[in-house]
Design a protein around this motif. Structure first.
Motif, short mmCIF file in Angstrom:
data_model
loop_
_atom_site.label_atom_id
_atom_site.label_comp_id
_atom_site.label_asym_id
_atom_site.label_seq_id
_atom_site.Cartn_x
_atom_site.Cartn_y
_atom_site.Cartn_z
N THR A 6 68.26 -28.65 2.31
CA THR A 6 69.69 -29.10 2.74
C THR A 6 70.37 -29.04 1.48
O THR A 6 70.11 -28.73 0.31
N PRO A 7 71.96 -29.05 1.72
CA PRO A 7 73.04 -29.03 0.66
C PRO A 7 72.65 -30.03 -0.30
O PRO A 7 72.89 -29.62 -1.59
N ASP A 8 72.30 -31.03 -0.19
CA ASP A 8 72.09 -32.13 -1.14
C ASP A 8 71.14 -31.82 -2.17
O ASP A 8 71.17 -32.15 -3.35
N ARG A 9 69.79 -31.37 -1.46
CA ARG A 9 68.83 -30.81 -2.44
C ARG A 9 69.16 -29.68 -3.11
O ARG A 9 68.86 -29.59 -4.22
N LEU A 10 70.01 -28.75 -2.47
CA LEU A 10 70.29 -27.64 -3.29
C LEU A 10 71.14 -27.94 -4.50
O LEU A 10 71.02 -27.41 -5.70
N ALA A 11 72.12 -28.88 -4.35
CA ALA A 11 73.18 -29.30 -5.34
C ALA A 11 72.31 -30.15 -6.52
O ALA A 11 72.46 -30.01 -7.60
N LYS A 12 71.36 -30.84 -5.97
CA LYS A 12 70.51 -31.81 -6.84
C LYS A 12 69.78 -30.98 -7.82
O LYS A 12 69.65 -31.16 -8.96
N ALA A 13 68.98 -30.05 -7.24
CA ALA A 13 68.41 -28.92 -7.95
C ALA A 13 69.06 -28.28 -8.96
O ALA A 13 68.62 -27.93 -10.06
N TYR A 14 70.12 -27.75 -8.39
CA TYR A 14 71.04 -26.97 -9.33
C TYR A 14 71.37 -27.77 -10.53
O TYR A 14 71.47 -27.11 -11.58
N LEU A 15 71.94 -28.84 -10.31
CA LEU A 15 72.32 -29.89 -11.38
C LEU A 15 71.10 -30.13 -12.31
O LEU A 15 71.53 -30.27 -13.74
N ARG A 16 69.96 -30.56 -11.81
CA ARG A 16 68.77 -30.72 -12.56
C ARG A 16 68.57 -29.45 -13.52
O ARG A 16 68.43 -29.78 -14.83
N ILE A 17 68.62 -28.30 -13.18
CA ILE A 17 68.19 -27.13 -13.90
C ILE A 17 69.27 -26.76 -14.80
O ILE A 17 69.13 -26.38 -15.96
N ARG A 18 70.54 -27.07 -14.47
CA ARG A 18 71.67 -26.97 -15.53
C ARG A 18 71.62 -27.75 -16.53
O ARG A 18 71.79 -27.41 -17.54
N ALA A 19 71.25 -29.28 -16.50
CA ALA A 19 71.10 -30.17 -17.17
C ALA A 19 70.00 -29.62 -18.16
O ALA A 19 70.07 -29.74 -19.42
#
Length: 131
Positions: A6-19
């Motif tokens: 889902t878009p929520d999961r994509l954004a969450k994963a992206y932000l986690r990896i970026r952090a």
């Protein structure tokens, strides 16, 4: 990534990896900075040794170190350098690259102009911000 993407999961994963990358990058910069400072102190000691012993190089059982002069050039008066380059027909004194911001503005101001030899590449990118 199991389950429905889902878009929520994509954004969450992206932000986690970026952090995670940010933490790794900060740690690397800190540790690398300390190593750079140590290397700089060693280089200075080697330069001092060459100066104190009036030598250009030193061969040791561990390796060779030598000193050499490095010149750097920079411009403090662009108008004067531009005049020199034009008068001497010396464009090779400049790097072969375009100022991206200035070229964008120039083309926006001259929309009918299609400079020969100018390539333009455009790609779509994604930016992610926390909610």
């Amino acid at each position: 990534m199991g389950g429905k993407v889902t878009p929520d999961r994509l954004a969450k994963a992206y932000l986690r990896i970026r952090a995670e990358r940010s933490v790794l990058s900060a740690k690397f910069k800190e540790e690398d900075g300390e190593l750079i400072r140590k290397i700089d102190r060693l280089k200075q000691a080697m330069l001092d040794h060459c100066e104190d012993h009036n030598v250009e190089s030193v061969r040791t059982s561990e390796g060779l170190f030598f000193r050499s002069a490095k010149k750097k050039y920079w411009v403090s008066e662009w108008d004067a350098i531009h005049k020199l380059i034009v008068e001497q027909n010396a464009p090779q004194l400049l790097d072969k690259r375009i100022n991206q911001v200035n070229m964008k503005e120039f083309l926006e101001e001259n929309p009918d102009l299609k400079p020969e030899g100018l390539e333009i590449e455009e790609e779509l990118t994604i930016s992610v911000r926390k909610a």
